[in-house]
Scaffold this active site. Structure first.
Site, short mmCIF file in Angstrom:
data_model
loop_
_atom_site.label_atom_id
_atom_site.label_comp_id
_atom_site.label_asym_id
_atom_site.label_seq_id
_atom_site.Cartn_x
_atom_site.Cartn_y
_atom_site.Cartn_z
CG ASP A 232 67.85 71.30 50.58
OD1 ASP A 232 68.41 70.54 51.40
OD2 ASP A 232 67.66 72.50 50.81
C1 BGC Z 1 68.92 72.54 54.03
C2 BGC Z 1 70.24 72.52 53.28
C3 BGC Z 1 71.21 71.57 53.94
C4 BGC Z 1 70.56 70.21 54.01
C5 BGC Z 1 71.46 69.15 54.59
C6 BGC Z 1 68.38 71.15 54.30
O1 BGC Z 1 67.30 71.18 55.16
O2 BGC Z 1 67.98 73.29 53.27
O3 BGC Z 1 70.77 73.81 53.22
O4 BGC Z 1 72.41 71.53 53.23
O5 BGC Z 1 69.38 70.29 54.80
O6 BGC Z 1 71.67 69.32 55.94
#
Ligand code: BGC
Length: 704
Positions: A232
């Protein structure tokens, strides 16, 4: 490939201030996030072609519930209990994103959550592992059919954050992890999800981003997943804050060795992995394995053969007539009718003037909901606009008073709202939470209507006019007190571009509500976490005995059970027959039930089947959803519905990961929600046992 080129394939960079095309040209980037238009995609891909090896970039984006055409949020979509709609929405969303060059979505979110304090509950499929499995698989299939690779997320346990606090640690016993939280991920992998995103949280003391048990033992080895894992956002760097890495080098090493193949925007793989290999701390074979996984996905997607995207394409060609229709269809079925006393809904011919109150009625942005990708407010028909258009056709007048602003911190507008209510035949109060109070980093400690909304509702109800509460929110709110003041209420979530017309159709009775809650609706925050599929206790609740399960100051029952949702017609369930009273774990359990539409309107009902393993080697949930079917019945029509459950689905995990289906008696209930009381039972004459990673089950005989 040189070592640096290999590591480059494992690095994901973001569009924005830190994007440097020369990194792409130098082979230091394998994938990109947040490139959301064809021009940017084409330009970056062109640079990648100029790198020494010319390996194409992979373009990823959060396409959760639409790209330009915004569909309802995933939780709302799950309330349709109609997986075919979820598949369709995902396919359309993917096709729109793919049109401008996106290739990979960070979706679906498969995190089971039983805690509405957690804002991200809106991004998933709710509290039930079976329902989440069905919807996650449908979404993976849909996104892939529409032309995107998927990254099922967040692996794993993210939805069980302590206290509902986003990013907080999660403690889940191993058997429960496998019974409740992992099945939707497995369903995604089985449906072909090319990639998996690891979660931010620590699971049982170890951050998911550096969790070999999850990423290698379960995902790669047991499930034979051969795609890649992406971290993530900057999560590898966060291993330092988690306190399991002293610096970036250690964080990169731990993540890679645990099974995180790609570093999302942290830059730590690029900064450290080559040195770690040279220092002998990371075997180059581990890098090769990760690179192979990334390249395998690129090959599978056909990126090496694909012509580059035409930079002139724009997403303004959407929404189309068809995409709007699809969005309307999902929105219509997502609305859950929570209460309808004295049949205040649908609005009758006596309603000549409607007062719409509440800033959320007129806020396109909030109707789109969190993570709206390229959703545009200009494309969005708000609830107010939808109602106006529908009312005009019927010669009904609509007046609007904001009452108070989105968070309702001031009462200056109450007077005008009350005047509007007094002058009307019915009031539609659109209250709830603006989208900024939902989604990521939007945990709530209080689940009541925020600000002065409850007082506004009091003032409207005091006019004596029937008040219809339309709740716009990403989670159940504790509105028990408010529901006493209004005849009718519906849950309208964040319904996307066609939310306004969909709500209007329901209020006017052009459509009959058929949404069902994919989560148990608590009375108060003190009941949380709350879910229907809880384990039994030695002292089940009895209102006449204090020394049983319960609260001193709150009933045990939720405000609304899982699976609940009213209709403008009524359905009755009868004649439950288990056609397989004795069956085997390798066979199928079949249950029939007669459903009658006893009302005067056509409507859809969700026939839900729950089971309980009566005596097992471990306590089993009081009820578990195992099958459901949404059916349409004309007034007076009856149908015998047959529901099937493979015997193999009736098992559970032991602490060591072994899966067992134990022979013996099971109780079964069929009805319209998790409190269904029509029941029967059946017996499994044999069971089965599967060791972790084992494919073929061993038969287990019934010992009498
Ligand atoms: C979130 C993810 C997301 C990623 C990219 C993160 O802060 O937890 O779910 O896909 O950002 O935007």
């Amino acid at each position: 490939m040189t070592l640096d080129e290999k590591v480059g394939q494992l690095s994901l960079a973001s569009n924005g201030a830190f994007y440097r095309p020369e990194d792409v040209r130098n082979g230091r980037v394998g994938a990109l996030i947040n490139f959301n238009n064809a021009q940017d995609v084409a330009a970056a891909q062109k640079v990648a072609r100029q790198s020494r090896l010319g390996i194409p970039l992979l373009f990823g984006l959060d396409v959760l519930h639409g790209f330009r055409t915004t569909f309802p949020m995933p939780l709302a979509e799950t309330a349709t209990f109609n997986p075919a709609l979820a598949r369709k929405a995902a396919e359309r969303s993917a096709a729109e994103a793919a049109y401008i060059g996106v290739q990979w979505t960070y979706a679906p979110m498969a995190d089971v959550s039983r805690d509405p304090r957690w804002g991200r509950i809106v991004e998933g499929a709710g509290e039930d592992p079976y329902l989440a499995r069905v919807f996650t698989a449908a979404r993976v299939e849909g996104f892939r059919a529409g032309g995107l690779a998927t990254a099922v997320k967040h692996f794993a346990g993210y939805g069980a954050a302590a206290g509902g606090r986003d990013y907080d640690a999660t403690d889940i016993p191993p058997a429960e992890l496998r019974d409740v939280f992992l099945p939707p991920f497995r369903a995604a992998v089985e449906a072909g999800s090319e990639t998996v995103m690891s979660a931010f949280n620590a699971l049982n003391g170890l951050p998911a981003t550096a969790h070999p048990g999850l990423l290698t033992a379960i995902l790669r080895n047991e499930w034979a997943f051969d795609g890649f894992v992406v971290s993530d956002w900057a999560a590898i760097h966060e291993l330092i804050a988690h306190g399991i890495a002293k610096d970036g080098a250690e964080a990169a090493r731990k993540a890679l060795l645990a099974g995180v193949d790609m570093d999302m925007i942290g830059g730590l793989y690029n900064d450290h992995l080559a040195d770690e290999v040279r220092a002998g701390r990371v075997p180059e074979s581990a890098i090769d394995e990760a690179v192979r996984r990334v390249l395998r996905v690129k090959l599978r997607l056909g990126l090496f053969e694909r012509p580059d995207i035409d930079a002139k394409r724009v997403d303004a060609v959407f929404p189309t007539q068809e995409s709007r229709q699809a969005a309307r269809e999902v929105a219509r079925e997502a609305v859950v009718l929570l209460q309808n006393r004295s049949k205040a809904l649908p609005l009758g011919p006596g309603t000549r003037k409607i007062a719409v109150v509440g800033a959320l009625a007129a806020s396109a942005k909030d109707q789109l909901g969190p993570h709206a990708a390229r959703g545009h407010i200009e494309d969005t028909v708000t609830i107010l606009e939808g109602l106006r258009a529908r009312a005009e056709r019927a010669g009904v007048i609509v007046i609007y008073a904001e009452g108070c602003e989105l968070r309702c911190e001031t009462t200056g507008g109450f007077g005008a709202a009350v005047d509007a209510a007094r002058s009307a035949d019915a009031v539609v109060a659109v209250l709830g939470e603006p989208e900024a109070m939902s989604g990521e980093a939007a945990s709530r400690a209080h689940l009541g209507l925020s600000g002065q909304q409850s007082e506004l509702l009091d003032a409207l109800a005091a006019t004596g006019k029937p008040v219809i509460l339309v709740l716009v929110a990403g989670r159940p709110l504790s509105i028990g007190k408010e529901l006493e003041k209004v005849p009718s209420a519906l849950m309208a979530w964040y319904l996307g571009v066609e939310g306004g017309p969909a709500v209007a159709e329901i209020l006017f009775g052009d459509a009959n509500p058929s949404g069902k809650l994919p989560i148990t609706w608590p009375r108060s925050v003190g009941q949380v976490p709350i879910h229907y599929n809880r384990l039994p206790t030695g002292r089940p609740h009895r209102s006449d005995n204090r020394f049983t399960l319960g609260y001193m100051d709150e009933p045990m029952r939720p405000l609304f059970p899982f699976g609940f949702g009213l209709s403008y017609t009524n359905f009755s369930f009868s004649n439950l027959t288990v056609t397989t009273p004795q069956t085997s774990a390798s066979d199928i359990v079949e249950v029939q039930v007669k459903v009658i539409n006893t009302g005067s309107r056509a409507g859809q009902e969700v026939v839900q089947l729950y089971v309980r393993d009566v005596v097992a080697s471990r306590s089993r949930p009081a009820r578990e959803l195992k099958a459901f079917e949404k059916i349409m019945l004309a007034p007076g029509e009856s149908r015998v519905v047959t529901l099937q459950v493979p015997g193999r689905e009736l098992g559970f995990h032991l602490e060591d990961g072994t899966y067992v289906v134990e022979p013996g008696r099971f109780d079964v209930w069929v009805g319209a929600d998790a409190l269904a009381d029509l029941s029967g039972s059946f017996e499994l004459i044999d069971g089965l046992r599967l060791l972790p990673g084992q494919r073929e089950a061993t038969r287990v005989q019934l010992v009498k």
